[in-house]
Scaffold this motif. Structure first.
Motif, PDB file in Angstrom:
ATOM      1  N   GLN A   1       0.830  -1.199   0.000  1.00  0.00           N
ATOM      2  CA  GLN A   1       0.000   0.000   0.000  1.00  0.00           C
ATOM      3  C   GLN A   1       0.866   1.251   0.000  1.00  0.00           C
ATOM      4  OE1 GLN A   1      -2.716  -0.294   3.367  1.00  0.00           O
ATOM      5  NE2 GLN A   1      -4.372  -0.961   2.020  1.00  0.00           N
ATOM      6  N   HIS A   2       1.871   1.261   0.847  1.00  0.00           N
ATOM      7  CA  HIS A   2       2.789   2.404   0.913  1.00  0.00           C
ATOM      8  C   HIS A   2       3.559   2.546  -0.404  1.00  0.00           C
ATOM      9  CE1 HIS A   2       2.443   3.294   5.291  1.00  0.00           C
ATOM     10  NE2 HIS A   2       2.138   2.013   5.361  1.00  0.00           N
ATOM     11  N   LEU A   3       3.959   1.420  -0.947  1.00  0.00           N
ATOM     12  CA  LEU A   3       4.746   1.441  -2.175  1.00  0.00           C
ATOM     13  C   LEU A   3       3.928   1.974  -3.352  1.00  0.00           C
ATOM     14  CD1 LEU A   3       7.347   0.766  -3.630  1.00  0.00           C
ATOM     15  CD2 LEU A   3       6.554  -1.598  -3.844  1.00  0.00           C
ATOM     16  N   HIS A   4       2.717   1.493  -3.515  1.00  0.00           N
ATOM     17  CA  HIS A   4       1.875   1.950  -4.625  1.00  0.00           C
ATOM     18  C   HIS A   4       1.639   3.454  -4.548  1.00  0.00           C
ATOM     19  CE1 HIS A   4       0.263  -2.392  -5.008  1.00  0.00           C
ATOM     20  NE2 HIS A   4       1.107  -2.147  -5.974  1.00  0.00           N
ATOM     21  N   LYS A   5       1.433   3.951  -3.339  1.00  0.00           N
ATOM     22  CA  LYS A   5       1.203   5.384  -3.173  1.00  0.00           C
ATOM     23  C   LYS A   5       2.453   6.184  -3.527  1.00  0.00           C
ATOM     24  CE  LYS A   5       0.999   7.022   1.029  1.00  0.00           C
ATOM     25  NZ  LYS A   5       0.509   7.355   2.402  1.00  0.00           N
ATOM     26  N   ALA A   6       3.608   5.692  -3.097  1.00  0.00           N
ATOM     27  CA  ALA A   6       4.860   6.424  -3.326  1.00  0.00           C
ATOM     28  C   ALA A   6       5.252   6.451  -4.801  1.00  0.00           C
ATOM     29  CB  ALA A   6       5.980   5.802  -2.500  1.00  0.00           C
ATOM     30  N   LEU A   7       4.899   5.419  -5.557  1.00  0.00           N
ATOM     31  CA  LEU A   7       5.341   5.324  -6.948  1.00  0.00           C
ATOM     32  C   LEU A   7       4.464   6.103  -7.920  1.00  0.00           C
ATOM     33  CD1 LEU A   7       6.334   1.546  -7.178  1.00  0.00           C
ATOM     34  CD2 LEU A   7       7.851   3.517  -7.020  1.00  0.00           C
ATOM     35  N   LYS A   8       3.331   6.586  -7.464  1.00  0.00           N
ATOM     36  CA  LYS A   8       2.450   7.345  -8.359  1.00  0.00           C
ATOM     37  C   LYS A   8       3.179   8.578  -8.908  1.00  0.00           C
ATOM     38  CE  LYS A   8      -2.061   6.028  -6.462  1.00  0.00           C
ATOM     39  NZ  LYS A   8      -3.286   6.491  -5.761  1.00  0.00           N
ATOM     40  N   GLY A   9       3.153   8.720 -10.230  1.00  0.00           N
ATOM     41  CA  GLY A   9       3.800   9.866 -10.856  1.00  0.00           C
ATOM     42  C   GLY A   9       5.289   9.711 -11.071  1.00  0.00           C
ATOM     43  N   SER A  10       5.872   8.571 -10.656  1.00  0.00           N
ATOM     44  CA  SER A  10       7.308   8.353 -10.838  1.00  0.00           C
ATOM     45  C   SER A  10       7.554   7.624 -12.149  1.00  0.00           C
ATOM     46  CB  SER A  10       7.877   7.539  -9.672  1.00  0.00           C
ATOM     47  OG  SER A  10       7.527   6.167  -9.808  1.00  0.00           O
ATOM     48  N   SER A  11       8.827   7.469 -12.495  1.00  0.00           N
ATOM     49  CA  SER A  11       9.196   6.742 -13.711  1.00  0.00           C
ATOM     50  C   SER A  11       9.573   5.296 -13.409  1.00  0.00           C
ATOM     51  CB  SER A  11      10.359   7.449 -14.407  1.00  0.00           C
ATOM     52  OG  SER A  11      11.479   7.548 -13.540  1.00  0.00           O
ATOM     53  N   PHE A  12       9.280   4.831 -12.194  1.00  0.00           N
ATOM     54  CA  PHE A  12       9.578   3.454 -11.815  1.00  0.00           C
ATOM     55  C   PHE A  12       8.551   2.498 -12.419  1.00  0.00           C
ATOM     56  CE2 PHE A  12      12.439   5.197  -8.768  1.00  0.00           C
ATOM     57  CZ  PHE A  12      13.259   4.162  -8.326  1.00  0.00           C
ATOM     58  N   HIS A  13       9.023   1.297 -12.734  1.00  0.00           N
ATOM     59  CA  HIS A  13       8.142   0.210 -13.127  1.00  0.00           C
ATOM     60  C   HIS A  13       7.934  -0.684 -11.914  1.00  0.00           C
ATOM     61  CE1 HIS A  13       8.552   1.125 -17.444  1.00  0.00           C
ATOM     62  NE2 HIS A  13       9.799   1.421 -17.136  1.00  0.00           N
ATOM     63  N   LEU A  14       6.745  -1.221 -11.763  1.00  0.00           N
ATOM     64  CA  LEU A  14       6.430  -2.087 -10.635  1.00  0.00           C
ATOM     65  C   LEU A  14       6.659  -3.545 -11.028  1.00  0.00           C
ATOM     66  CD1 LEU A  14       5.246  -1.785  -7.722  1.00  0.00           C
ATOM     67  CD2 LEU A  14       3.052  -2.478  -8.718  1.00  0.00           C
ATOM     68  N   LEU A  15       7.441  -4.240 -10.243  1.00  0.00           N
ATOM     69  CA  LEU A  15       7.631  -5.670 -10.435  1.00  0.00           C
ATOM     70  C   LEU A  15       6.809  -6.376  -9.358  1.00  0.00           C
ATOM     71  CD1 LEU A  15       9.197  -7.627 -12.261  1.00  0.00           C
ATOM     72  CD2 LEU A  15      10.915  -7.764 -10.456  1.00  0.00           C
ATOM     73  N   ASP A  16       5.620  -6.782  -9.717  1.00  0.00           N
ATOM     74  CA  ASP A  16       4.648  -7.262  -8.736  1.00  0.00           C
ATOM     75  C   ASP A  16       4.722  -8.782  -8.599  1.00  0.00           C
ATOM     76  OD1 ASP A  16       2.554  -7.724  -7.068  1.00  0.00           O
ATOM     77  OD2 ASP A  16       1.035  -6.713  -8.289  1.00  0.00           O
ATOM     78  N   ILE A  17       5.413  -9.221  -7.559  1.00  0.00           N
ATOM     79  CA  ILE A  17       5.563 -10.661  -7.323  1.00  0.00           C
ATOM     80  C   ILE A  17       4.702 -11.133  -6.149  1.00  0.00           C
ATOM     81  CG2 ILE A  17       7.864 -10.816  -8.339  1.00  0.00           C
ATOM     82  CD1 ILE A  17       7.481 -10.826  -4.573  1.00  0.00           C
ATOM     83  N   THR A  18       3.979 -10.215  -5.516  1.00  0.00           N
ATOM     84  CA  THR A  18       3.283 -10.556  -4.275  1.00  0.00           C
ATOM     85  C   THR A  18       2.127 -11.521  -4.485  1.00  0.00           C
ATOM     86  OG1 THR A  18       3.860  -8.382  -3.368  1.00  0.00           O
ATOM     87  CG2 THR A  18       2.148  -9.628  -2.233  1.00  0.00           C
ATOM     88  N   TYR A  19       1.223 -11.189  -5.384  1.00  0.00           N
ATOM     89  CA  TYR A  19       0.010 -11.986  -5.541  1.00  0.00           C
ATOM     90  C   TYR A  19       0.329 -13.422  -5.925  1.00  0.00           C
ATOM     91  CZ  TYR A  19      -4.590 -13.491  -7.208  1.00  0.00           C
ATOM     92  OH  TYR A  19      -5.756 -14.179  -7.403  1.00  0.00           O
TER      93      TYR A  19
END
Length: 399
Positions: free
Chosen positions: A333-351
């Motif tokens: 939750q914290h990570l998704h909020k922090a990355l909004k508007g950034s140039s980072f790509h999300l590597l989503d391995i959690t689910y």
């Protein structure tokens, strides 16, 4: 200094490769976020062994890799009894506690019989030799809870000489700089509040181990999480985390979850300022734990021998239940909020990982308690590799 270290390590590392082995690429994503160690390896074979690229197909990416027509992180695990592991327990680079086959874990050989199937497409299998060819002259950094030529201050690194491809690991628990703090004789703000000792965490300063990484690497993968919810590391009474900004204590003191937001904001900004245009930046989501019946120090265990059902996943990880393993979704939750508007790509391995309660070392890990946090090898982290590579290829070849 990085150049000198690179030359020293180049003398130590053989340029010999074995194109049939996946063992060398355990390092790409062999990290449960709270791991104290990370496996590093490279191809080992006779110097007479040669790599023949035609055996591995064209360098062109597939249509699936090029367009990413679906969410690769959203899918189901399908049992395939004919599926074989990409390497086995003879790989010398596997940390002993995670070699579940060697340690005779009951379901060790069945762990790799499960294949991740995205709902709207297929996830291509990672080909290590093709990866080396495609990413010649590239420097890749993995920053997080990972465990000595040291490019850009890394804890450990390897160069594949034939391809001029470097992969380096930068160990950091919080991303931010931290260290022991003890009250002084001066009448400071924290002393007036009664604090005697703890850990000073500079929310706006990256830890030294990875501070040079953004300006050095072409691809950078960050992660953090477990240590922010670790009372065994930072006792809230005896050794609390004390947060500082611009050299001054944050007053009134803030809890770790608020400080995590600050650290993520500062570190994301730091990386975006330091990395060159065109560099690729990933933030990896949280690797889930699977303790049932209590936490690691409360008799918790993970004795399942098959992946969880969707119902059991929600039971273990739902924020509403606020159970032992809830930290994974909290951090995300914290990570998704922090990355909004950034140039980072999300590597989503959690689910995809939440289902795999069967894939931890459990009682075979050699610990005094069940290991329900790290992962068996071979195992689910090999699928993380597949996910990383297909995302890298899609980014590199996007229109």
């Amino acid at each position: 200094m990085a150049g000198k270290g690179h030359q020293q390590q180049a003398k130590k590392i053989s340029s010999r490769y074995n194109s049939s082995s996946y063992c060398s690429f355990l390092f790409l994503f062999l990290l449960s976020v709270a791991s104290l160690f990370l496996i590093f390896s490279f191809f080992r074979a006779s110097s007479k062994s040669a790599i023949s690229l035609p055996d591995h197909g064209s360098l062109e990416v597939s249509e699936t890799e090029r367009s990413i027509p679906c969410d690769f992180s959203d899918g189901v695990w399908i049992h395939d009894p004919k599926r074989t592991a990409r390497y086995d327990d003879t790989c010398k680079e596997i940390f002993k506690g995670w070699s579940c086959i060697s340690n005779n874990k009951l379901n060790a050989r069945n762990i790799t019989k499960w294949r991740w199937k995205p709902k709207q497409c297929d996830l291509p299998t990672f080909d290590p030799v093709l990866f080396l060819e495609r990413y010649r002259h590239t420097k890749i950094g993995v920053t997080g809870h990972v465990k000595k030529w040291r490019p850009a201050g890394a804890d450990r690194g390897f160069t594949f000489l034939q391809y001029n491809l470097t992969i380096a690991y930068h160990r950091t628990n919080l991303l931010a700089r931290y260290g022991r703090w003890t009250a002084s004789a001066k009448d400071g703000a924290l002393e007036r509040l009664g604090y005697k000792e703890g850990y000073k965490v500079d929310v706006d300063i990256p830890e030294r181990t990875w501070a040079e990484a953004p300006s050095y690497h072409d691809i950078l993968i960050l992660n953090t999480g477990h240590w922010w919810w670790a009372p065994s590391k930072f006792d809230p009474v005896k050794s609390p985390m004390l947060f500082f900004e611009k050299g001054m204590p944050v007053i009134p003191p803030i809890p770790p979850d608020v400080a995590l937001d600050m650290v993520l904001k500062y570190m994301i900004s730091f990386v975006e300022r330091r990395m060159r245009p065109g560099a690729v930046k990933f933030f990896r989501t949280q690797s889930p734990r699977h303790f049932e019946g209590g936490d690691w120090n409360q008799g918790g265990s993970c004795l399942r021998i098959q992946p969880l059902s969707q119902e059991h996943v929600e039971e273990l990880f739902s924020l509403r239940n606020n159970g032992t393993n809830v930290e994974a979704r909290l951090v995300n939750q914290h990570l998704h909020k922090a990355l909004k508007g950034s140039s980072f790509h999300l590597l989503d391995i959690t689910y995809m990982s939440e289902f795999r309660a069967d894939a931890h070392p459990s009682t075979s890990g050699g610990k005094k308690h069940d290991d329900c946090m790290h992962w068996c090898l071979p195992g689910i982290t090999d699928t993380w590799n597949d996910l990383l590579v297909v995302q890298l290829n899609s980014i590199r070849y996007e229109p």
